[in-house]
Motif scaffolding. Structure first.
Motif, mmCIF file in Angstrom:
data_model
loop_
_atom_site.group_PDB
_atom_site.id
_atom_site.type_symbol
_atom_site.label_atom_id
_atom_site.label_comp_id
_atom_site.label_asym_id
_atom_site.label_seq_id
_atom_site.Cartn_x
_atom_site.Cartn_y
_atom_site.Cartn_z
ATOM 1 N N GLU A 13 0.821 -1.226 0.000
ATOM 2 C CA GLU A 13 0.000 0.000 0.000
ATOM 3 C C GLU A 13 0.850 1.269 0.000
ATOM 4 O O GLU A 13 0.418 2.300 -0.499
ATOM 5 C CB GLU A 13 -0.865 0.055 1.282
ATOM 6 C CG GLU A 13 -2.037 -0.862 1.298
ATOM 7 C CD GLU A 13 -3.131 -0.403 0.350
ATOM 8 O OE1 GLU A 13 -3.497 0.783 0.390
ATOM 9 O OE2 GLU A 13 -3.599 -1.228 -0.445
ATOM 10 N N CYS A 24 5.704 4.723 -2.510
ATOM 11 C CA CYS A 24 6.046 6.125 -2.225
ATOM 12 C C CYS A 24 6.990 6.278 -1.038
ATOM 13 O O CYS A 24 7.698 7.279 -0.946
ATOM 14 C CB CYS A 24 4.788 6.935 -1.942
ATOM 15 S SG CYS A 24 3.627 6.997 -3.313
ATOM 16 N N LYS A 48 8.869 9.719 -3.693
ATOM 17 C CA LYS A 48 7.481 10.200 -3.791
ATOM 18 C C LYS A 48 6.867 10.507 -2.439
ATOM 19 O O LYS A 48 5.785 11.076 -2.350
ATOM 20 C CB LYS A 48 6.619 9.153 -4.495
ATOM 21 C CG LYS A 48 6.998 8.937 -5.936
ATOM 22 C CD LYS A 48 5.791 8.367 -6.678
ATOM 23 C CE LYS A 48 6.121 7.893 -8.071
ATOM 24 N NZ LYS A 48 6.195 6.426 -8.126
ATOM 25 N N TRP A 87 -0.036 10.785 17.423
ATOM 26 C CA TRP A 87 -0.167 11.657 16.248
ATOM 27 C C TRP A 87 -0.229 10.806 14.973
ATOM 28 O O TRP A 87 -1.078 11.026 14.111
ATOM 29 C CB TRP A 87 1.017 12.643 16.152
ATOM 30 C CG TRP A 87 0.935 13.425 14.876
ATOM 31 C CD1 TRP A 87 0.209 14.564 14.662
ATOM 32 C CD2 TRP A 87 1.521 13.065 13.612
ATOM 33 N NE1 TRP A 87 0.312 14.933 13.327
ATOM 34 C CE2 TRP A 87 1.115 14.036 12.671
ATOM 35 C CE3 TRP A 87 2.342 12.023 13.173
ATOM 36 C CZ2 TRP A 87 1.504 14.000 11.332
ATOM 37 C CZ3 TRP A 87 2.736 11.982 11.843
ATOM 38 C CH2 TRP A 87 2.322 12.971 10.938
ATOM 39 N N HIS A 100 -3.459 12.579 0.206
ATOM 40 C CA HIS A 100 -2.907 11.347 0.787
ATOM 41 C C HIS A 100 -4.006 10.307 0.962
ATOM 42 O O HIS A 100 -5.153 10.656 1.223
ATOM 43 C CB HIS A 100 -2.262 11.636 2.134
ATOM 44 C CG HIS A 100 -1.301 10.573 2.561
ATOM 45 N ND1 HIS A 100 -1.671 9.511 3.339
ATOM 46 C CD2 HIS A 100 0.010 10.397 2.287
ATOM 47 C CE1 HIS A 100 -0.614 8.729 3.533
ATOM 48 N NE2 HIS A 100 0.423 9.244 2.904
ATOM 49 N N LEU A 101 -3.656 9.040 0.837
ATOM 50 C CA LEU A 101 -4.681 8.016 1.076
ATOM 51 C C LEU A 101 -5.066 7.994 2.557
ATOM 52 O O LEU A 101 -4.288 8.377 3.425
ATOM 53 C CB LEU A 101 -4.229 6.636 0.581
ATOM 54 C CG LEU A 101 -3.047 5.907 1.205
ATOM 55 C CD1 LEU A 101 -3.422 5.286 2.537
ATOM 56 C CD2 LEU A 101 -2.593 4.810 0.263
HETATM 57 C C1 HEC Z 1 1.119 8.011 -3.810
HETATM 58 C C2 HEC Z 1 2.188 8.092 -2.838
HETATM 59 C C3 HEC Z 1 1.897 7.722 -1.389
HETATM 60 C C4 HEC Z 1 1.364 6.556 -0.884
HETATM 61 C C5 HEC Z 1 0.867 5.335 -1.661
HETATM 62 C C6 HEC Z 1 1.387 6.695 0.559
HETATM 63 N N1 HEC Z 1 1.922 7.896 0.910
HETATM 64 FE FE1 HEC Z 1 2.282 8.557 2.787
HETATM 65 N N2 HEC Z 1 2.936 10.340 2.068
HETATM 66 C C7 HEC Z 1 3.035 10.667 0.722
HETATM 67 C C8 HEC Z 1 3.447 12.056 0.607
HETATM 68 C C9 HEC Z 1 3.653 12.827 -0.687
HETATM 69 C C10 HEC Z 1 3.585 12.540 1.934
HETATM 70 C C11 HEC Z 1 3.957 13.953 2.372
HETATM 71 C C12 HEC Z 1 2.662 14.662 2.729
HETATM 72 C C13 HEC Z 1 2.879 16.040 3.305
HETATM 73 O O1 HEC Z 1 3.983 16.324 3.757
HETATM 74 O O2 HEC Z 1 1.943 16.841 3.314
HETATM 75 C C14 HEC Z 1 3.269 11.437 2.814
HETATM 76 C C15 HEC Z 1 3.345 11.517 4.202
HETATM 77 C C16 HEC Z 1 3.161 10.443 5.041
HETATM 78 C C17 HEC Z 1 3.408 10.483 6.463
HETATM 79 C C18 HEC Z 1 4.001 11.657 7.238
HETATM 80 C C19 HEC Z 1 5.511 11.495 7.102
HETATM 81 C C20 HEC Z 1 6.360 12.636 7.545
HETATM 82 O O3 HEC Z 1 7.588 12.415 7.638
HETATM 83 O O4 HEC Z 1 5.876 13.739 7.760
HETATM 84 C C21 HEC Z 1 3.118 9.238 6.956
HETATM 85 C C22 HEC Z 1 3.232 8.769 8.390
HETATM 86 C C23 HEC Z 1 2.645 8.439 5.834
HETATM 87 N N3 HEC Z 1 2.690 9.204 4.693
HETATM 88 C C24 HEC Z 1 2.243 7.121 5.931
HETATM 89 C C25 HEC Z 1 1.770 6.371 4.845
HETATM 90 C C26 HEC Z 1 1.286 5.005 4.972
HETATM 91 C C27 HEC Z 1 1.251 4.194 6.268
HETATM 92 C C28 HEC Z 1 0.908 4.624 3.726
HETATM 93 C C29 HEC Z 1 0.288 3.295 3.303
HETATM 94 C C30 HEC Z 1 -0.863 2.861 4.060
HETATM 95 C C31 HEC Z 1 1.170 5.734 2.812
HETATM 96 N N4 HEC Z 1 1.681 6.771 3.534
HETATM 97 C C32 HEC Z 1 0.956 5.714 1.439
HETATM 98 C C33 HEC Z 1 2.801 9.828 -0.333
HETATM 99 C C34 HEC Z 1 2.242 8.563 -0.245
#
Ligand code: HEC
Ligand code: HEC
Length: 232
Positions: A33, A37, A57, A72, A111-112
């Motif tokens: 999932e 990224c 990504k 958080w 974000h998902l």
């Molecule tokens: C299509 C790409 C993508 C997928 C798939 C994705 N993310 Fe992300 N995620 C991002 C991006 C881009 C950010 C940065 C968002 C922001 O800073 O506003 C992010 C930020 C985050 C953060 C905050 C991290 C930080 O250092 O600030 C977390 C925790 C996170 N994602 C968890 C997950 C989890 C768990 C999953 C799977 C269930 C997931 N993400 C799936 C792209 C993705």
């Protein structure tokens, strides 16, 4: 599926602990999932070179347990609000204009969202990823207070953090993560350690080395505490 679950229960001898099988399942689920990224294991940085940063990504998650507050993390995954105003690779989202750099939201994805169950499972798994305990142990930071005016001057005039980071909604730079919510998101030891040496955490970080001594780092971390405790 049912057989696997049963075997997991028998192995740990109880219902309360996640079984090794369940943890492995969560790991596989997150890899499929989120893994396209986010790095869930430390990348081979030297082998990948700087191309790794250009193609990233999402922020690395393999040291999540050294970085985030568990509570958080669990709630953000259910209600993800933007942290990096210009996304993970700012040059891709910023459009130069006569009034300065503007962000084109069309270049940023939503974000998902996870449900409460999934968020709990994901947060438990991620909080167990702590490859950098030694960096946290190396900081001597004890949270304290700083006068607002002094903290603000340190953040802006003296150290130029505001070129990339905002210390209030609508203030400061947009290319780095917003920092008025940092105290709510991040562990104090991580904040101090990252300010002191960002590349120790992320060899391809876009944040320049600060070269600050311990007390300068402490003053900045205490300023993030001050503004973070007031943030909405
Ligand atoms: C299509 C790409 C993508 C997928 C798939 C994705 N993310 Fe992300 N995620 C991002 C991006 C881009 C950010 C940065 C968002 C922001 O800073 O506003 C992010 C930020 C985050 C953060 C905050 C991290 C930080 O250092 O600030 C977390 C925790 C996170 N994602 C968890 C997950 C989890 C768990 C999953 C799977 C269930 C997931 N993400 C799936 C792209 C993705
Ligand atoms: C040239 C831009 C730039 C400057 C100047 C800068 N930073 Fe950063 N900072 C970043 C970026 C970008 C990140 C996120 C890591 C990445 O994407 O490489 C970051 C990450 C951070 C983080 C971790 C936040 C998180 O959510 O992951 C903290 C804390 C931080 N910076 C504090 C500071 C402080 C304090 C200063 C001033 C001494 C400063 N930064 C100066 C660009 C900058």
């Amino acid at each position: 599926m049912r057989l696997k679950l049963l075997a997991g229960l028998l192995l740990t001898g109880g219902l309360l602990q996640p079984s090794p099988g369940a943890l492995a399942d969560t790991g596989q689920w997150l890899q499929s999932e989120c893994g396209s990224c986010h790095a869930l294991e430390q990348p081979d940085y030297p082998a990948l070179g700087h191309a790794e940063r250009l193609t990233r990504k999402g922020p690395p998650l393999y040291y999540a347990g050294n970085k985030f507050h568990a509570g958080w993390l669990e709630s953000w995954l259910q209600d993800p609000v933007r942290i990096r105003p210009a996304g993970v690779f700012p040059p891709g989202a910023v459009v130069p204009s006569e009034e300065g750099d503007l962000i084109d939201p069309a270049n940023l994805e939503e974000h998902l969202v996870l449900d409460a169950n999934q968020a709990k499972k994901a947060a438990d798994y991620l909080m167990a990823l702590r490859p950098h305990d030694e960096l946290i142990a190396a900081t001597s930071y004890e949270p304290g207070s700083v006068a607002r005016r002094m903290g603000e001057l340190n953040f802006t005039k003296f150290n130029g953090c505001d070129a990339c980071h905002s210390d209030g909604p609508g203030y400061g730079g947009l290319s780095g993560p917003e920092l008025y919510t940092a105290w709510q998101r991040l562990q104090p030891g991580f904040i101090a350690s990252f300010i002191a040496d960002p590349a120790a955490w992320d060899p391809h970080t876009l944040m320049p080395k600060t070269g600050l001594n311990d007390s300068a780092v402490e003053r900045l971390a205490n300023y993030l505490k001050l503004i973070g405790e007031e943030a909405p």
